[in-house]
Design a protein around this motif. Structure first.
Motif, PDB file in Angstrom:
ATOM      1  N   ARG A 151     -78.815   5.368  26.821  1.00  0.00           N
ATOM      2  CA  ARG A 151     -78.576   4.295  26.681  1.00  0.00           C
ATOM      3  C   ARG A 151     -79.085   3.048  27.548  1.00  0.00           C
ATOM      4  O   ARG A 151     -79.763   2.411  27.112  1.00  0.00           O
ATOM      5  N   ILE A 174     -83.139   3.624  26.487  1.00  0.00           N
ATOM      6  CA  ILE A 174     -83.227   2.894  25.321  1.00  0.00           C
ATOM      7  C   ILE A 174     -83.971   1.598  25.235  1.00  0.00           C
ATOM      8  O   ILE A 174     -84.799   0.917  25.091  1.00  0.00           O
ATOM      9  N   SER A 175     -83.094   1.185  26.480  1.00  0.00           N
ATOM     10  CA  SER A 175     -82.597  -0.851  26.736  1.00  0.00           C
ATOM     11  C   SER A 175     -84.103  -1.357  27.050  1.00  0.00           C
ATOM     12  O   SER A 175     -85.039  -1.796  26.999  1.00  0.00           O
ATOM     13  N   LEU A 208     -87.478  -0.104  24.530  1.00  0.00           N
ATOM     14  CA  LEU A 208     -87.266  -0.671  22.950  1.00  0.00           C
ATOM     15  C   LEU A 208     -88.498  -1.358  23.389  1.00  0.00           C
ATOM     16  O   LEU A 208     -88.962  -1.498  22.560  1.00  0.00           O
ATOM     17  N   VAL A 238     -87.094  -0.098  14.689  1.00  0.00           N
ATOM     18  CA  VAL A 238     -86.117   1.440  15.399  1.00  0.00           C
ATOM     19  C   VAL A 238     -85.924   2.476  13.868  1.00  0.00           C
ATOM     20  O   VAL A 238     -85.473   1.155  12.734  1.00  0.00           O
ATOM     21  N   GLU A 254     -82.796   3.605  12.566  1.00  0.00           N
ATOM     22  CA  GLU A 254     -80.599   3.857  13.199  1.00  0.00           C
ATOM     23  C   GLU A 254     -80.492   4.609  11.637  1.00  0.00           C
ATOM     24  O   GLU A 254     -80.789   4.524  10.541  1.00  0.00           O
ATOM     25  N   LEU A 269     -75.210  -0.348  19.825  1.00  0.00           N
ATOM     26  CA  LEU A 269     -76.345  -0.555  19.350  1.00  0.00           C
ATOM     27  C   LEU A 269     -76.528  -2.189  19.129  1.00  0.00           C
ATOM     28  O   LEU A 269     -78.352  -2.195  19.553  1.00  0.00           O
ATOM     29  N   ASP A 270     -76.702  -2.457  18.707  1.00  0.00           N
ATOM     30  CA  ASP A 270     -76.718  -4.371  17.910  1.00  0.00           C
ATOM     31  C   ASP A 270     -76.832  -5.122  19.279  1.00  0.00           C
ATOM     32  O   ASP A 270     -77.519  -5.472  18.941  1.00  0.00           O
ATOM     33  N   LEU A 328     -80.464  -3.584  20.544  1.00  0.00           N
ATOM     34  CA  LEU A 328     -81.547  -3.682  19.683  1.00  0.00           C
ATOM     35  C   LEU A 328     -81.843  -5.254  19.573  1.00  0.00           C
ATOM     36  O   LEU A 328     -83.192  -5.243  18.953  1.00  0.00           O
ATOM     37  N   GLN A 329     -81.116  -6.135  19.288  1.00  0.00           N
ATOM     38  CA  GLN A 329     -81.207  -7.326  19.061  1.00  0.00           C
ATOM     39  C   GLN A 329     -81.395  -7.854  18.368  1.00  0.00           C
ATOM     40  O   GLN A 329     -81.421  -7.314  16.696  1.00  0.00           O
ATOM     41  N   LYS A 356     -84.945  -6.856  17.179  1.00  0.00           N
ATOM     42  CA  LYS A 356     -85.588  -5.595  17.239  1.00  0.00           C
ATOM     43  C   LYS A 356     -85.982  -5.268  15.213  1.00  0.00           C
ATOM     44  O   LYS A 356     -84.804  -4.673  15.080  1.00  0.00           O
ATOM     45  N   ARG A 392     -85.320  -3.501  12.349  1.00  0.00           N
ATOM     46  CA  ARG A 392     -84.127  -1.962  11.514  1.00  0.00           C
ATOM     47  C   ARG A 392     -84.728  -2.238  10.761  1.00  0.00           C
ATOM     48  O   ARG A 392     -84.619  -2.396   9.464  1.00  0.00           O
TER      49      ARG A 392
END
Length: 287
Positions: free
Chosen positions: A14, A17-18, A21, A27, A29, A44-45, A48-49, A51, A53
């Protein structure tokens, strides 16, 4: 039964990943077509904000075709690019490449307008354990480079892989959220193999599976275990006893549970979807 599973390497993943990014354009998913909503990590939401997907609904060959169509529509309405795939098939590679370019068409156009030299799209591949990430990576790369296994927790590190001239892929370990607020989700994940069997009471999971099929796919259950219509009216535990008897296992209910779970995971009862669109989409919208 309370289901929890959050190994240490998942907490590390985790964080990684942050941190990474910023190095990717998009991404991928992966979600399981048998539980498209329950196999999404809600954490993840936040990670990832904004980004871009692409949601890949994998294992489509094991799921209910009609339900897949509904879930594709659901994700599209949420603003995600989405595509149902079977990572075991080569044709998925071309589809994914095309979808990735479509999702990034505005960025690609901006880069061209600036006169920037085209480069490969950098992708982070993410998803919960056992959703098929490593299988997809191997298919995209064209050789067995990512370790695979029909069990959760196989991928422990991160690596960059090349897919033709178009994509550079960053693999990541599968991560679950620290706890399941809804134990129903835990049972679904357990039934499909996203959680290690050693952490489960297999009879509880088998009973859950039998009750589900008796409700939504009764004909498949009858055919597989030679059940009568009256058998389908039995309570979950009684139905497990009946199925165990039909399998010739006498009173070995642990063996009966193992067989039921195996049959469900391998698609021996046909395609199925545990997340019913008509029920779960409304609940999710209320959150």
């Amino acid at each position: 039964m309370t289901i929890q599973w959050f190994p240490g390497h998942m907490a590390k993943a985790r964080r990684e990943i942050s941190e990474k990014l910023k190095y990717v354009d998009i991404v991928f998913e992966l979600v399981d077509a048998r539980l498209p909503l329950s196999s999404r990590n809600p954490m993840l939401d936040q990670l990832l904000q904004q980004k871009p997907r692409l949601i890949l609904i994998n294992k489509a060959d094991l799921a209910d075709t009609q339900q897949i169509k509904l879930w594709e529509k659901y994700f599209a309405e949420k603003g995600f690019y989405t595509q149902a795939i079977n990572a075991q098939e080569n044709k998925s590679v071309k589809i994914i490449h095309t979808k990735a370019k479509e999702a990034l068409k505005e960025k690609i156009a901006r880069d061209q307008a600036k006169g920037l030299k085209p480069r490969a799209i950098r992708v982070m591949v993410i998803g919960i354990p056992n959703v098929g990430k490593s299988t997809l990576m191997n298919r995209l790369v064209g050789k067995k480079i990512a370790q695979t296994g029909n069990k959760p927790g196989v991928t422990k590190g991160q690596q960059w892989l090349r897919s033709g001239k178009d994509l550079e892929l960053l693999d990541t370990p599968g991560i679950l959220w620290p706890r399941f607020e809804d134990q129903e989700i835990g049972k679904k994940l357990a039934l499909t193999g996203a959680i290690k069997d050693q952490l489960l009471h297999l009879d509880d999971i088998a009973i859950y599976g039998l009750e589900f099929f008796a409700r939504y796919y009764p004909a498949a259950l009858q055919k597989r275990y030679h059940l009568s219509e009256d058998d389908l009216l039995l309570s979950g535990p009684a139905l497990l006893i009946k199925v165990t008897e039909k399998l010739g296992f006498k009173e070995d209910y642990e063996r009966g549970s193992e067989r039921v779970i195996y049959d469900v995971r391998q698609g021996k009862l046909g395609g199925y979807t545990l997340d019913r669109y008509e029920e779960m989409s409304a609940l999710d919208d209320e959150k």
